[in-house]
Design a protein around this motif. Structure first.
Motif, PDB file in Angstrom:
ATOM      1  N   ARG A 158     -30.334 -35.753  -5.222  1.00 41.51           N
ATOM      2  CA  ARG A 158     -29.886 -35.109  -4.106  1.00 41.51           C
ATOM      3  C   ARG A 158     -30.190 -33.872  -4.401  1.00 41.51           C
ATOM      4  NH1 ARG A 158     -25.102 -33.656  -6.683  1.00 41.51           N
ATOM      5  NH2 ARG A 158     -24.707 -34.440  -8.369  1.00 41.51           N
ATOM      6  N   GLU A 159     -30.515 -32.962  -3.341  1.00 37.43           N
ATOM      7  CA  GLU A 159     -31.328 -31.367  -3.530  1.00 37.43           C
ATOM      8  C   GLU A 159     -29.853 -30.691  -3.869  1.00 37.43           C
ATOM      9  OE1 GLU A 159     -34.216 -29.079  -2.201  1.00 37.43           O
ATOM     10  OE2 GLU A 159     -34.318 -30.889  -1.368  1.00 37.43           O
ATOM     11  N   ALA A 160     -30.814 -29.985  -5.349  1.00 38.04           N
ATOM     12  CA  ALA A 160     -29.572 -28.819  -5.929  1.00 38.04           C
ATOM     13  C   ALA A 160     -30.753 -27.780  -5.928  1.00 38.04           C
ATOM     14  CB  ALA A 160     -29.002 -29.132  -6.735  1.00 38.04           C
ATOM     15  N   SER A 161     -30.549 -26.560  -5.838  1.00 37.27           N
ATOM     16  CA  SER A 161     -31.088 -25.257  -5.864  1.00 37.27           C
ATOM     17  C   SER A 161     -31.084 -24.806  -7.323  1.00 37.27           C
ATOM     18  CB  SER A 161     -30.481 -24.007  -4.452  1.00 37.27           C
ATOM     19  OG  SER A 161     -30.969 -24.679  -3.423  1.00 37.27           O
ATOM     20  N   LEU A 162     -31.402 -24.948  -8.112  1.00 34.65           N
ATOM     21  CA  LEU A 162     -31.376 -24.432  -9.478  1.00 34.65           C
ATOM     22  C   LEU A 162     -32.259 -23.817 -10.116  1.00 34.65           C
ATOM     23  CD1 LEU A 162     -30.986 -28.209 -10.858  1.00 34.65           C
ATOM     24  CD2 LEU A 162     -28.957 -26.515 -10.014  1.00 34.65           C
ATOM     25  N   TYR A 163     -33.252 -22.851  -9.488  1.00 34.02           N
ATOM     26  CA  TYR A 163     -34.172 -22.453 -10.241  1.00 34.02           C
ATOM     27  C   TYR A 163     -35.318 -21.775  -9.422  1.00 34.02           C
ATOM     28  CZ  TYR A 163     -32.685 -24.469 -14.560  1.00 34.02           C
ATOM     29  OH  TYR A 163     -31.980 -24.727 -15.768  1.00 34.02           O
ATOM     30  N   PRO A 164     -36.018 -20.731  -8.693  1.00 33.20           N
ATOM     31  CA  PRO A 164     -36.832 -19.810  -8.516  1.00 33.20           C
ATOM     32  C   PRO A 164     -37.597 -20.911  -7.949  1.00 33.20           C
ATOM     33  CG  PRO A 164     -36.598 -18.704 -10.305  1.00 33.20           C
ATOM     34  CD  PRO A 164     -35.650 -19.988 -10.166  1.00 33.20           C
ATOM     35  N   LEU A 165     -38.145 -21.089  -6.493  1.00 33.65           N
ATOM     36  CA  LEU A 165     -38.623 -21.879  -5.547  1.00 33.65           C
ATOM     37  C   LEU A 165     -40.143 -21.052  -5.370  1.00 33.65           C
ATOM     38  CD1 LEU A 165     -37.212 -25.830  -4.270  1.00 33.65           C
ATOM     39  CD2 LEU A 165     -38.275 -24.926  -7.160  1.00 33.65           C
ATOM     40  N   LYS A 166     -39.807 -20.133  -4.400  1.00 38.61           N
ATOM     41  CA  LYS A 166     -40.066 -18.809  -4.107  1.00 38.61           C
ATOM     42  C   LYS A 166     -41.862 -18.176  -4.586  1.00 38.61           C
ATOM     43  CE  LYS A 166     -37.246 -19.085   0.158  1.00 38.61           C
ATOM     44  NZ  LYS A 166     -36.573 -18.230   1.194  1.00 38.61           N
ATOM     45  N   GLY A 167     -40.894 -18.300  -6.925  1.00 42.88           N
ATOM     46  CA  GLY A 167     -42.257 -17.515  -7.796  1.00 42.88           C
ATOM     47  C   GLY A 167     -40.962 -16.742  -8.102  1.00 42.88           C
ATOM     48  N   ALA A 168     -41.833 -16.940  -9.546  1.00 44.71           N
ATOM     49  CA  ALA A 168     -41.275 -15.942 -10.776  1.00 44.71           C
ATOM     50  C   ALA A 168     -40.361 -14.864 -10.594  1.00 44.71           C
ATOM     51  CB  ALA A 168     -42.163 -15.779 -11.881  1.00 44.71           C
ATOM     52  N   ASP A 169     -39.178 -15.638 -11.056  1.00 47.61           N
ATOM     53  CA  ASP A 169     -37.951 -14.413 -11.763  1.00 47.61           C
ATOM     54  C   ASP A 169     -37.580 -14.047 -13.001  1.00 47.61           C
ATOM     55  OD1 ASP A 169     -35.796 -12.640 -12.014  1.00 47.61           O
ATOM     56  OD2 ASP A 169     -34.694 -14.475 -10.446  1.00 47.61           O
ATOM     57  N   PRO A 170     -39.143 -13.387 -13.622  1.00 48.99           N
ATOM     58  CA  PRO A 170     -39.309 -12.278 -14.908  1.00 48.99           C
ATOM     59  C   PRO A 170     -38.075 -11.889 -15.301  1.00 48.99           C
ATOM     60  CG  PRO A 170     -40.636 -11.408 -13.478  1.00 48.99           C
ATOM     61  CD  PRO A 170     -39.888 -11.677 -12.916  1.00 48.99           C
ATOM     62  N   THR A 171     -37.595 -10.701 -14.722  1.00 50.00           N
ATOM     63  CA  THR A 171     -36.426  -9.788 -15.211  1.00 50.00           C
ATOM     64  C   THR A 171     -35.382 -11.362 -15.632  1.00 50.00           C
ATOM     65  OG1 THR A 171     -36.512  -8.684 -13.578  1.00 50.00           O
ATOM     66  CG2 THR A 171     -34.192  -8.742 -14.260  1.00 50.00           C
ATOM     67  N   LYS A 172     -34.548 -12.266 -14.571  1.00 51.43           N
ATOM     68  CA  LYS A 172     -33.645 -12.853 -15.134  1.00 51.43           C
ATOM     69  C   LYS A 172     -33.760 -14.107 -16.472  1.00 51.43           C
ATOM     70  CE  LYS A 172     -30.447 -15.708 -14.565  1.00 51.43           C
ATOM     71  NZ  LYS A 172     -28.697 -15.302 -14.718  1.00 51.43           N
ATOM     72  N   ALA A 173     -35.660 -14.493 -16.566  1.00 52.17           N
ATOM     73  CA  ALA A 173     -36.167 -15.323 -17.897  1.00 52.17           C
ATOM     74  C   ALA A 173     -35.437 -14.376 -18.864  1.00 52.17           C
ATOM     75  CB  ALA A 173     -37.420 -15.241 -17.743  1.00 52.17           C
ATOM     76  N   ARG A 174     -35.886 -12.973 -18.734  1.00 49.74           N
ATOM     77  CA  ARG A 174     -36.246 -12.383 -19.983  1.00 49.74           C
ATOM     78  C   ARG A 174     -34.783 -12.059 -20.531  1.00 49.74           C
ATOM     79  NH1 ARG A 174     -40.246  -8.960 -17.356  1.00 49.74           N
ATOM     80  NH2 ARG A 174     -38.050  -8.167 -16.022  1.00 49.74           N
ATOM     81  N   GLN A 175     -33.163 -11.966 -19.319  1.00 50.34           N
ATOM     82  CA  GLN A 175     -31.872 -11.794 -19.999  1.00 50.34           C
ATOM     83  C   GLN A 175     -32.126 -12.997 -20.611  1.00 50.34           C
ATOM     84  OE1 GLN A 175     -29.680 -11.682 -15.926  1.00 50.34           O
ATOM     85  NE2 GLN A 175     -27.747 -12.243 -17.462  1.00 50.34           N
ATOM     86  N   LEU A 176     -32.031 -13.944 -20.363  1.00 50.20           N
ATOM     87  CA  LEU A 176     -31.421 -15.578 -20.804  1.00 50.20           C
ATOM     88  C   LEU A 176     -32.527 -15.386 -21.964  1.00 50.20           C
ATOM     89  CD1 LEU A 176     -31.904 -18.272 -18.272  1.00 50.20           C
ATOM     90  CD2 LEU A 176     -29.901 -17.532 -19.192  1.00 50.20           C
TER      91      LEU A 176
END
Length: 345
Positions: A158-176
């Motif tokens: 079942r479809e779930a939008s969990l993480y970015p599929l259109k490209g990297a999100d380094p800002t959110k990655a650094r935050q986590l």
């Protein structure tokens, strides 16, 4: 047949073909099984399979009609030209075929190591990686991006939008990541596609502050390394193709911590969580729609809350056959041509 500790080159067959001979690491010869009385096709008298070939050479040989079918598939750079020259088909008569596979390309995050023992760092990786870039290096018609364990053509998905599929999100990655500076060893195979993807991963993870070292190994060596508990790696870039069309083959086989042993593991994340282990065991006992609903929920829960993987894509099967062959039939589970259905013109 007697047991031989050195292995055997010929063994009994109940299907339309038998193994007539085998040269380890070189060739396998199949011939019609004269004792088979079923209705499965056996169109060719003999099928000669050559192993350990070069993909570029094989492409030239298929074009020239020197070989009829390359099981590995053309190199990534060939698909654009092949599709333009021969068109794209799913089966029947033609030369170039593209079909949806039942597989997931992913990064196993080794939860037994200090870095990825931290769930937020595992989630950070899922935000940091550039999925479109890693799909592009596999060439045209390579597949679709994903952030889930189960492929979309697997029952229960079942479809779930969990993480970015259109490209990297380094800002959110650094935050986590919260300032993490861990040293990360990325294990990967030496195929051109894997090497290119590993370089993208290295760049992505450095953007979120990690110190990344690449560890390339030939496929068989990498599988042995990743499957040995305690090996020196933090991430393993690999793919899994369905052995049979059931979500157990992805979730239980690849993530149930009860199955971890000293060697020959396929749980490359070494994920061992009692709560999820129990949920996997419970799901395996179900049948019908209840089974698929349980696995669909497990897929989403695992990736949203535990993130033992960073899934990348679901690959297509792209195959090219010689001009003297017709009647291409795609097997949706095993992800390739049904060789005994191929017909010489």
């Amino acid at each position: 047949m007697a047991i031989d500790s050195k292995g055997i080159n010929v063994y009994p067959s109940g299907g339309p073909y038998k193994i007539a001979s085998r040269e380890i690491g070189r060739q396998v010869t199949l011939e019609r099984n004269t004792f088979y009385k079923g209705n499965r096709p056996a169109n060719a008298d003999r099928i000669l399979i050559t192993t350990n070939t070069d993909v570029n050479q094989s492409l030239l040989q298929v074009r020239a009609g020197q070989i009829d079918y390359d099981q590995y598939g053309p190199p990534p750079t060939a698909h654009d030209d092949l599709s333009k020259q021969f068109g794209v088909k799913k089966g029947g008569n033609g030369r170039y075929f593209v079909n949806t596979g039942v597989n997931t390309v992913y990064l196993a995050l080794n939860t037994s190591r200090p870095a990825f023992g931290k769930v937020n760092l595992r989630k950070a990786v899922n935000h940091a990686i550039d999925r479109p870039a890693m799909l592009r290096v596999a060439g045209k018609f390579a597949g679709r991006r994903t952030d889930q364990i189960l492929p979309p053509n697997m029952r229960g998905y079942r479809e779930a939008s969990l993480y970015p599929l259109k490209g990297a999100d380094p800002t959110k990655a650094r935050q986590l990541a919260n300032g993490a500076k861990d040293e990360i060893t990325v294990l990967h195979t030496t195929s051109p596609t894997s090497v290119a993807r590993a370089q993208i991963i290295q760049f992505n993870l450095r953007q979120m502050g990690l110190d990344v070292k690449l560890k390339p190994q030939p496929f068989a060596v990498a599988i042995k390394t990743a499957g040995t508990r305690g090996s020196d790696f933090d991430m393993f870039l690999i793919s899994w193709f369905a052995d049979y069309p059931d979500p157990f083959d992805f979730i239980n086989v690849l993530l149930d911590g009860n199955n971890i042993q000293g060697a020959n593991n396929s749980n490359y994340a070494y994920f061992n969580n009692p709560r999820y282990n129990k949920a996997m065991t419970d799901a395996a006992k179900l049948s019908g729609e209840a089974r698929y609903a349980a696995y669909g929920k497990l897929d989403v829960d695992l990736m949203r809350d535990a993130a033992p993987w960073a899934p990348l894509s679901n690959g297509n099967t792209r195959e090219f056959i010689s001009s003297r062959v017709s009647n291409y039939v795609y097997h949706p589970v095993y992800g390739g041509a049904v060789m005994n259905a191929l017909v010489l013109k």
